[in-house]
Design an enzyme around this catalytic site. Structure first.
Site, PDB file in Angstrom:
ATOM      1  N   GLU A   1       0.888   3.863   1.900  1.00  0.00           N
ATOM      2  CA  GLU A   1       1.368   4.239   3.232  1.00  0.00           C
ATOM      3  C   GLU A   1       2.570   3.389   3.632  1.00  0.00           C
ATOM      4  O   GLU A   1       3.547   3.900   4.173  1.00  0.00           O
ATOM      5  CB  GLU A   1       0.281   4.043   4.299  1.00  0.00           C
ATOM      6  CG  GLU A   1      -1.019   4.727   4.000  1.00  0.00           C
ATOM      7  CD  GLU A   1      -2.028   3.837   3.305  1.00  0.00           C
ATOM      8  OE1 GLU A   1      -3.182   3.791   3.742  1.00  0.00           O
ATOM      9  OE2 GLU A   1      -1.661   3.194   2.299  1.00  0.00           O
TER      10      GLU A   1
ATOM     11  N   HIS B   1       0.841  -1.186   0.000  1.00  0.00           N
ATOM     12  CA  HIS B   1       0.000   0.000   0.000  1.00  0.00           C
ATOM     13  C   HIS B   1       0.883   1.246   0.000  1.00  0.00           C
ATOM     14  O   HIS B   1       2.049   1.202   0.391  1.00  0.00           O
ATOM     15  CB  HIS B   1      -0.912  -0.006   1.215  1.00  0.00           C
ATOM     16  CG  HIS B   1      -1.981  -1.051   1.140  1.00  0.00           C
ATOM     17  ND1 HIS B   1      -2.997  -1.137   2.056  1.00  0.00           N
ATOM     18  CD2 HIS B   1      -2.192  -2.063   0.260  1.00  0.00           C
ATOM     19  CE1 HIS B   1      -3.794  -2.139   1.750  1.00  0.00           C
ATOM     20  NE2 HIS B   1      -3.319  -2.723   0.659  1.00  0.00           N
TER      21      HIS B   1
ATOM     22  N   CYS C   1      -2.127  -0.828   7.549  1.00  0.00           N
ATOM     23  CA  CYS C   1      -1.387   0.430   7.403  1.00  0.00           C
ATOM     24  C   CYS C   1      -1.560   1.306   8.634  1.00  0.00           C
ATOM     25  O   CYS C   1      -0.634   2.023   9.018  1.00  0.00           O
ATOM     26  CB  CYS C   1      -1.819   1.158   6.135  1.00  0.00           C
ATOM     27  SG  CYS C   1      -1.199   0.354   4.629  1.00  0.00           S
TER      28      CYS C   1
ATOM     29  N   CYS D   1      -6.104   1.168   5.616  1.00  0.00           N
ATOM     30  CA  CYS D   1      -6.600  -0.116   6.100  1.00  0.00           C
ATOM     31  C   CYS D   1      -6.025  -0.354   7.502  1.00  0.00           C
ATOM     32  O   CYS D   1      -5.164   0.398   7.962  1.00  0.00           O
ATOM     33  CB  CYS D   1      -6.183  -1.248   5.155  1.00  0.00           C
ATOM     34  SG  CYS D   1      -4.411  -1.629   5.196  1.00  0.00           S
TER      35      CYS D   1
END
Length: 147
Positions: free
Chosen positions: A74, A72, A103, A100
């Site tokens: 992040e 992801h 993260c 999410c």
């Protein structure tokens, strides 16, 4: 006080627009997400969703399902700053999508104190965990009041 809040909102929207542009670097077809980590008015890291270094830049399988090893935005930004001489302690992360839960855990561990995002994702567990960890979370619609 309102003047200062307006200025912060303008800055937040600017970084969110930059994160959206950064997301365009992603090779993912289903969803492109960008993230910027900002500390002391400087971008100290950036990331977008994609495969790990050295992997082919294909995020989805033949059924258009995201491959399990895709990182992801992040996670990419946080691991990038961790490998540098910078510290994310006390920083703000600007993300094009709400984080999410995985993260959110990385954000908590990285010392980031504020999360700003511009799109709500279907799951809210990540933002709930951040709030539980006493991290400031702000949703800003960057298309709002746009001429």
């Amino acid at each position: 006080m309102a003047k200062r809040e307006d200025k912060q909102l303008d800055v937040d929207k600017r970084y969110l627009r930059m994160a959206r542009i950064w997301a365009e670097n992603s090779y993912c077809k289903r969803r492109q997400v960008g993230a910027l980590i900002v500390k002391d008015q400087m971008i100290i890291s950036d990331g977008y969703n994609g495969t790990p270094s050295g992997f082919e830049n294909v995020c989805e399988d033949e059924n258009n399902v995201t491959k399990p090893y895709v990182l992801h935005a992040e996670a990419n930004a946080i691991t990038k700053v961790a490998a540098s001489s910078n510290s994310s302690k006390g920083a703000t992360i600007y993300i094009t999508s709400s984080p999410c839960i995985e993260c959110a855990k990385l954000i908590i561990q990285s010392g980031i104190k504020r999360v700003v995002y511009s799109e709500k994702y279907h799951a809210e567990e990540g933002t709930q965990l951040l709030l539980y960890a006493d991290i400031s979370v702000d949703y800003i619609d960057i298309n709002e009041n746009k001429q």
